[in-house]
Motif scaffolding. Structure first.
Motif, mmCIF file in Angstrom:
data_model
loop_
_atom_site.group_PDB
_atom_site.id
_atom_site.type_symbol
_atom_site.label_atom_id
_atom_site.label_comp_id
_atom_site.label_asym_id
_atom_site.label_seq_id
_atom_site.Cartn_x
_atom_site.Cartn_y
_atom_site.Cartn_z
ATOM 1 N N ARG A 69 0.830 -1.211 0.000
ATOM 2 C CA ARG A 69 0.000 0.000 0.000
ATOM 3 C C ARG A 69 0.864 1.260 0.000
ATOM 4 N NH1 ARG A 69 -3.256 2.709 4.467
ATOM 5 N NH2 ARG A 69 -4.592 4.056 3.243
ATOM 6 N N ILE A 70 1.889 1.275 0.849
ATOM 7 C CA ILE A 70 2.780 2.435 0.914
ATOM 8 C C ILE A 70 3.558 2.582 -0.389
ATOM 9 C CG2 ILE A 70 4.840 3.368 2.042
ATOM 10 C CD1 ILE A 70 3.691 2.227 4.692
ATOM 11 N N PHE A 71 4.063 1.474 -0.938
ATOM 12 C CA PHE A 71 4.818 1.545 -2.192
ATOM 13 C C PHE A 71 3.942 2.076 -3.322
ATOM 14 C CE2 PHE A 71 6.396 -0.496 -6.145
ATOM 15 C CZ PHE A 71 7.577 0.227 -6.269
ATOM 16 N N ALA A 72 2.728 1.581 -3.431
ATOM 17 C CA ALA A 72 1.826 2.063 -4.481
ATOM 18 C C ALA A 72 1.614 3.571 -4.349
ATOM 19 C CB ALA A 72 0.487 1.320 -4.425
ATOM 20 N N LEU A 74 3.700 5.709 -2.954
ATOM 21 C CA LEU A 74 4.952 6.380 -3.313
ATOM 22 C C LEU A 74 5.178 6.392 -4.823
ATOM 23 C CD1 LEU A 74 7.296 5.037 -0.481
ATOM 24 C CD2 LEU A 74 6.319 7.339 -0.702
ATOM 25 N N VAL A 75 4.792 5.325 -5.498
ATOM 26 C CA VAL A 75 4.911 5.269 -6.961
ATOM 27 C C VAL A 75 3.977 6.295 -7.594
ATOM 28 C CG1 VAL A 75 4.375 3.841 -8.986
ATOM 29 C CG2 VAL A 75 5.681 2.871 -7.090
ATOM 30 N N GLU A 76 2.726 6.273 -7.193
ATOM 31 C CA GLU A 76 1.710 7.099 -7.834
ATOM 32 C C GLU A 76 1.810 8.577 -7.472
ATOM 33 O OE1 GLU A 76 -1.809 5.051 -6.562
ATOM 34 O OE2 GLU A 76 -1.510 3.416 -7.998
ATOM 35 N N ARG A 77 2.300 8.878 -6.284
ATOM 36 C CA ARG A 77 2.307 10.271 -5.831
ATOM 37 C C ARG A 77 3.688 10.912 -5.812
ATOM 38 N NH1 ARG A 77 -2.124 11.027 -7.445
ATOM 39 N NH2 ARG A 77 -3.797 9.873 -6.500
ATOM 40 N N GLN A 78 4.757 10.102 -5.703
ATOM 41 C CA GLN A 78 6.079 10.697 -5.543
ATOM 42 C C GLN A 78 7.112 10.141 -6.520
ATOM 43 O OE1 GLN A 78 5.511 10.860 -0.826
ATOM 44 N NE2 GLN A 78 7.402 11.841 -1.512
ATOM 45 N N GLY A 79 6.695 9.304 -7.457
ATOM 46 C CA GLY A 79 7.585 8.863 -8.516
ATOM 47 C C GLY A 79 8.597 7.804 -8.148
ATOM 48 N N PHE A 80 8.389 7.094 -7.054
ATOM 49 C CA PHE A 80 9.311 6.010 -6.711
ATOM 50 C C PHE A 80 9.187 4.899 -7.750
ATOM 51 C CE2 PHE A 80 9.606 8.382 -2.951
ATOM 52 C CZ PHE A 80 10.687 7.931 -2.207
ATOM 53 N N SER A 81 10.260 4.123 -7.943
ATOM 54 C CA SER A 81 10.233 3.173 -9.059
ATOM 55 C C SER A 81 10.788 1.784 -8.752
ATOM 56 C CB SER A 81 10.987 3.755 -10.254
ATOM 57 O OG SER A 81 12.335 3.994 -9.912
ATOM 58 N N VAL A 82 11.271 1.539 -7.552
ATOM 59 C CA VAL A 82 11.829 0.216 -7.242
ATOM 60 C C VAL A 82 11.331 -0.239 -5.877
ATOM 61 C CG1 VAL A 82 13.938 -1.121 -6.809
ATOM 62 C CG2 VAL A 82 13.930 0.645 -8.582
ATOM 63 N N PHE A 83 10.879 -1.485 -5.824
ATOM 64 C CA PHE A 83 10.557 -2.138 -4.555
ATOM 65 C C PHE A 83 11.598 -3.234 -4.377
ATOM 66 C CE2 PHE A 83 8.712 -5.151 -1.673
ATOM 67 C CZ PHE A 83 7.950 -4.386 -0.796
#
Length: 163
Positions: A69-72, A74-83
């Motif tokens: 949930r947190i990763f999703a 971060l991806v959708e709102r802050q542009g993170f790209s690796v888990f």
């Protein structure tokens, strides 16, 4: 209801701020984003490029659901790209091939018996990998899955040999 306490290096020794305590509505990644309970992450993280999520004990399904949930978010709102997960890099490469759409045998990958399979390989991880793959189907910038542990040299050797 769950609560998350984030302790940042800027907090004075022995000080806990109410700003760092947030009640979470759910660990369910299907709750979607934006999510008011995760909105505080942007302020806490600033321009961080790496975020580490810890857990008090391995093998707790809800911790992995919350990480998804947190990763999703971060991806959708802050542009993170690796888990990245505490698994061998070589096995993570195989899982990342699924995430990138280069293989379709997730069930076989999840069934492989390697040291942390009983700890990490559950429905929560499967759901995360499927979400990542679906995200990549329409993403301008794809996301990836990685590993950062080296306890299974046989997978590393296989990755090198199979190239």
């Amino acid at each position: 209801m769950l609560a998350v306490l984030v302790v940042l290096p800027t907090a004075g020794e022995g000080e806990l701020s109410a700003e760092l305590l947030v009640s979470l509505s759910s660990t369910d990644p299907a709750e979607g984003s934006p999510s008011p309970d995760l909105a505080a992450l942007a302020g806490w993280l600033g321009d961080a490029q790496v975020v580490g999520l810890g857990e008090s004990i391995h093998g707790v399904h809800d911790f992995r659901r919350l990480a998804h949930r947190i990763f999703a978010h971060l991806v959708e709102r802050q542009g993170f790209s690796v888990f990245a997960l505490e698994i061998s890099q070589a096995h993570a490469v195989r899982l990342n091939e699924f995430v990138e759409g280069r293989r379709d045998d997730l069930d076989a990958l999840m069934a492989e018996r390697w040291w942390p399979a009983a700890i990490f390989y559950d429905q929560a991880l499967r759901d995360l990998l499927v979400w990542m793959r679906r995200f990549n189907e329409t993403a301008e910038i794809p996301i990836h899955f990685g590993g950062f542990d080296f306890k299974q040299p046989s997978f590393a050797m296989e990755a090198v040999v199979d190239g």
